[in-house]
Design an enzyme around this catalytic site. Sequence first.
Site, PDB file in Angstrom:
ATOM      1  N   GLY A  71       0.839  -1.194   0.000  1.00  0.00           N
ATOM      2  CA  GLY A  71       0.000   0.000   0.000  1.00  0.00           C
ATOM      3  C   GLY A  71       0.876   1.247   0.000  1.00  0.00           C
ATOM      4  O   GLY A  71       0.583   2.235  -0.676  1.00  0.00           O
ATOM      5  N   THR A  72       1.956   1.186   0.753  1.00  0.00           N
ATOM      6  CA  THR A  72       2.859   2.341   0.839  1.00  0.00           C
ATOM      7  C   THR A  72       3.425   2.691  -0.535  1.00  0.00           C
ATOM      8  O   THR A  72       3.406   3.852  -0.946  1.00  0.00           O
ATOM      9  CB  THR A  72       4.023   2.027   1.818  1.00  0.00           C
ATOM     10  OG1 THR A  72       3.453   1.751   3.102  1.00  0.00           O
ATOM     11  CG2 THR A  72       4.992   3.179   1.929  1.00  0.00           C
ATOM     12  N   GLN A 178      -7.788   0.487   3.596  1.00  0.00           N
ATOM     13  CA  GLN A 178      -8.636  -0.078   4.653  1.00  0.00           C
ATOM     14  C   GLN A 178     -10.047  -0.396   4.170  1.00  0.00           C
ATOM     15  O   GLN A 178     -10.853  -0.947   4.927  1.00  0.00           O
ATOM     16  CB  GLN A 178      -8.725   0.898   5.846  1.00  0.00           C
ATOM     17  CG  GLN A 178      -7.423   1.018   6.618  1.00  0.00           C
ATOM     18  CD  GLN A 178      -7.031  -0.267   7.354  1.00  0.00           C
ATOM     19  OE1 GLN A 178      -7.837  -1.176   7.556  1.00  0.00           O
ATOM     20  NE2 GLN A 178      -5.775  -0.358   7.758  1.00  0.00           N
ATOM     21  N   SER A 198      -3.907  -2.806  -0.514  1.00  0.00           N
ATOM     22  CA  SER A 198      -2.789  -3.591   0.007  1.00  0.00           C
ATOM     23  C   SER A 198      -3.235  -5.021   0.294  1.00  0.00           C
ATOM     24  O   SER A 198      -4.297  -5.228   0.898  1.00  0.00           O
ATOM     25  CB  SER A 198      -2.291  -2.925   1.291  1.00  0.00           C
ATOM     26  OG  SER A 198      -1.350  -3.754   1.927  1.00  0.00           O
ATOM     27  N   GLY A 199      -2.397  -5.991  -0.104  1.00  0.00           N
ATOM     28  CA  GLY A 199      -2.757  -7.400   0.060  1.00  0.00           C
ATOM     29  C   GLY A 199      -3.026  -7.827   1.490  1.00  0.00           C
ATOM     30  O   GLY A 199      -4.014  -8.505   1.776  1.00  0.00           O
ATOM     31  N   THR A 236      10.793  -7.860 -11.162  1.00  0.00           N
ATOM     32  CA  THR A 236      10.164  -9.153 -11.416  1.00  0.00           C
ATOM     33  C   THR A 236       8.996  -9.340 -10.462  1.00  0.00           C
ATOM     34  O   THR A 236       9.107  -9.062  -9.264  1.00  0.00           O
ATOM     35  CB  THR A 236      11.202 -10.290 -11.247  1.00  0.00           C
ATOM     36  OG1 THR A 236      12.287 -10.017 -12.127  1.00  0.00           O
ATOM     37  CG2 THR A 236      10.603 -11.651 -11.562  1.00  0.00           C
ATOM     38  N   CYS A 324       4.476   3.335  21.663  1.00  0.00           N
ATOM     39  CA  CYS A 324       5.654   3.554  22.505  1.00  0.00           C
ATOM     40  C   CYS A 324       6.895   3.330  21.659  1.00  0.00           C
ATOM     41  O   CYS A 324       7.262   2.207  21.360  1.00  0.00           O
ATOM     42  CB  CYS A 324       5.640   2.595  23.678  1.00  0.00           C
ATOM     43  SG  CYS A 324       6.934   2.957  24.854  1.00  0.00           S
TER      44      CYS A 324
HETATM   45  N1  PLP Z   1      -2.703   3.214   3.991  1.00  0.00           N
HETATM   46  C1  PLP Z   1      -3.463   2.837   5.040  1.00  0.00           C
HETATM   47  C2  PLP Z   1      -4.763   3.539   5.284  1.00  0.00           C
HETATM   48  C3  PLP Z   1      -3.058   1.799   5.882  1.00  0.00           C
HETATM   49  O1  PLP Z   1      -3.811   1.435   6.900  1.00  0.00           O
HETATM   50  C4  PLP Z   1      -1.816   1.153   5.605  1.00  0.00           C
HETATM   51  C5  PLP Z   1      -1.319   0.092   6.497  1.00  0.00           C
HETATM   52  O2  PLP Z   1      -1.598   0.081   7.687  1.00  0.00           O
HETATM   53  C6  PLP Z   1      -1.068   1.579   4.490  1.00  0.00           C
HETATM   54  C7  PLP Z   1      -1.544   2.605   3.719  1.00  0.00           C
HETATM   55  C8  PLP Z   1       0.245   0.931   4.146  1.00  0.00           C
HETATM   56  O3  PLP Z   1       0.061  -0.321   3.557  1.00  0.00           O
HETATM   57  P1  PLP Z   1       1.280  -1.372   3.535  1.00  0.00           P
HETATM   58  O4  PLP Z   1       1.431  -1.886   4.916  1.00  0.00           O
HETATM   59  O5  PLP Z   1       0.851  -2.428   2.555  1.00  0.00           O
HETATM   60  O6  PLP Z   1       2.466  -0.619   3.062  1.00  0.00           O
END
Ligand code: PLP
Length: 394
Positions: A71-72, A178, A198-199, A236, A324
């Site tokens: 997702g990032t 989400q 995100s998977g 790849t 923390c």
């Molecule tokens: N965006 C949101 C709203 C998320 O909750 C998350 C992960 O917690 C991400 C992006 C990042 O996804 P990933 O962990 O696959 O990089």
Amino acid sequence: MKTIYLDNNATTQVAPEVLEEMLPYLRDYYGNPSSMHTFGGQLHRKVEEARAKVAHLIGAEPEEIIFTSSGTESDNTAIMSAVESFPQKRHIITTRVEHPAVLNFCKHLARRGYRITFLTVNSKGQLNIDELLKAIDDNTALVTIMYANNEVGNIFPISEIGNMLKERRILFHTDAVQVVGKIPIDTKKLPVEMLSLSGHKVHAPKGVGVLYVRKGTRFYPYVIGGHQERGRRAGTENVASIIGLGKACEIAAKNITQESLSLAHLRDKLEKALMHKCPDVRINGDVTSRLPNTTNLSFEYVEGEAILLRLNEYGVCASSGSACTSGSLEPSHVLRAMGVPFTAIHGSIRFSLSRYNSEAEVDRVIEIMPDIIKSLRQLSPFGREKLGESVTSP
Ligand code: PLP
């Protein structure tokens, strides 16, 4: 002791059917999907099948799906693509409550001279659409607003916002990490140009993600190298995980409406019972527009981390609104943006459910939580005062 896993917004269990589907592609079929031989060609077909399944879940065309590592990466790519595609425009609009994948990337661009507008939210975590409209100018390259918030579960009015941006011809990306698999999404109707998923939030493995890019949208790759993903994302392919994600999306597409109802039922049961049995609890977020699986509760006069440790002794996994890190308590940026008082932020706990949670598990948490809260409050001077006990030492 059996684990009761109520931290599904952090990550989810890989579905058994997903694992089964993946195993042959980790063990036996290890070829490269770009190779000319049959061994590789078979894998290319499987990747395309997975692409079609992901596309189906979000109402997209297969060629609008780009596989990424997370997702990032999808979020970073969407933002970078916008600024590379419109180099003369140096303004981005986002919100204060985004995931760090968007928030910190925008801050990184700010340090490189881009102007970033971070939209505020009110005490329920809702956006002010007028503030968004006022922030737009001729320099705006992109608006990026999450579909739903990972901490409190708020669902933002993405359709409404998208329609306004479409009229103004502004590129719109949404982080739907989400949302995908929890509530139905149809990109044919949703006015966004790019969408991230995100998977590992949909019962597929970690390390695979998707960026949806609507046909006709200007796109500039972020990961540059080979010709994979039609030249839009080099490297790849993570074949087994992509196949797993395809299966996870196929399962989600079949059950999404029913699952969303049963998750909301369990979440509401948990929330109502905890509000009833524990005094001085507040719900954080917008109860009128929330993900069905998420509740974020603040237990006044106790530390969230202490609650987590006690829950952990019973095998219950949840999250708190203060992380923390290196000995210092870093309060949640989302709850701070909402103006939640510090005492309530420090006592906040997020429970996030999945299809693998049972009513018996929820009942167990309802059973143990009141005693945990009561005993922790007895340890804190504020809590003892609230419980009507003397706070002065004998
Ligand atoms: N965006 C949101 C709203 C998320 O909750 C998350 C992960 O917690 C991400 C992006 C990042 O996804 P990933 O962990 O696959 O990089």
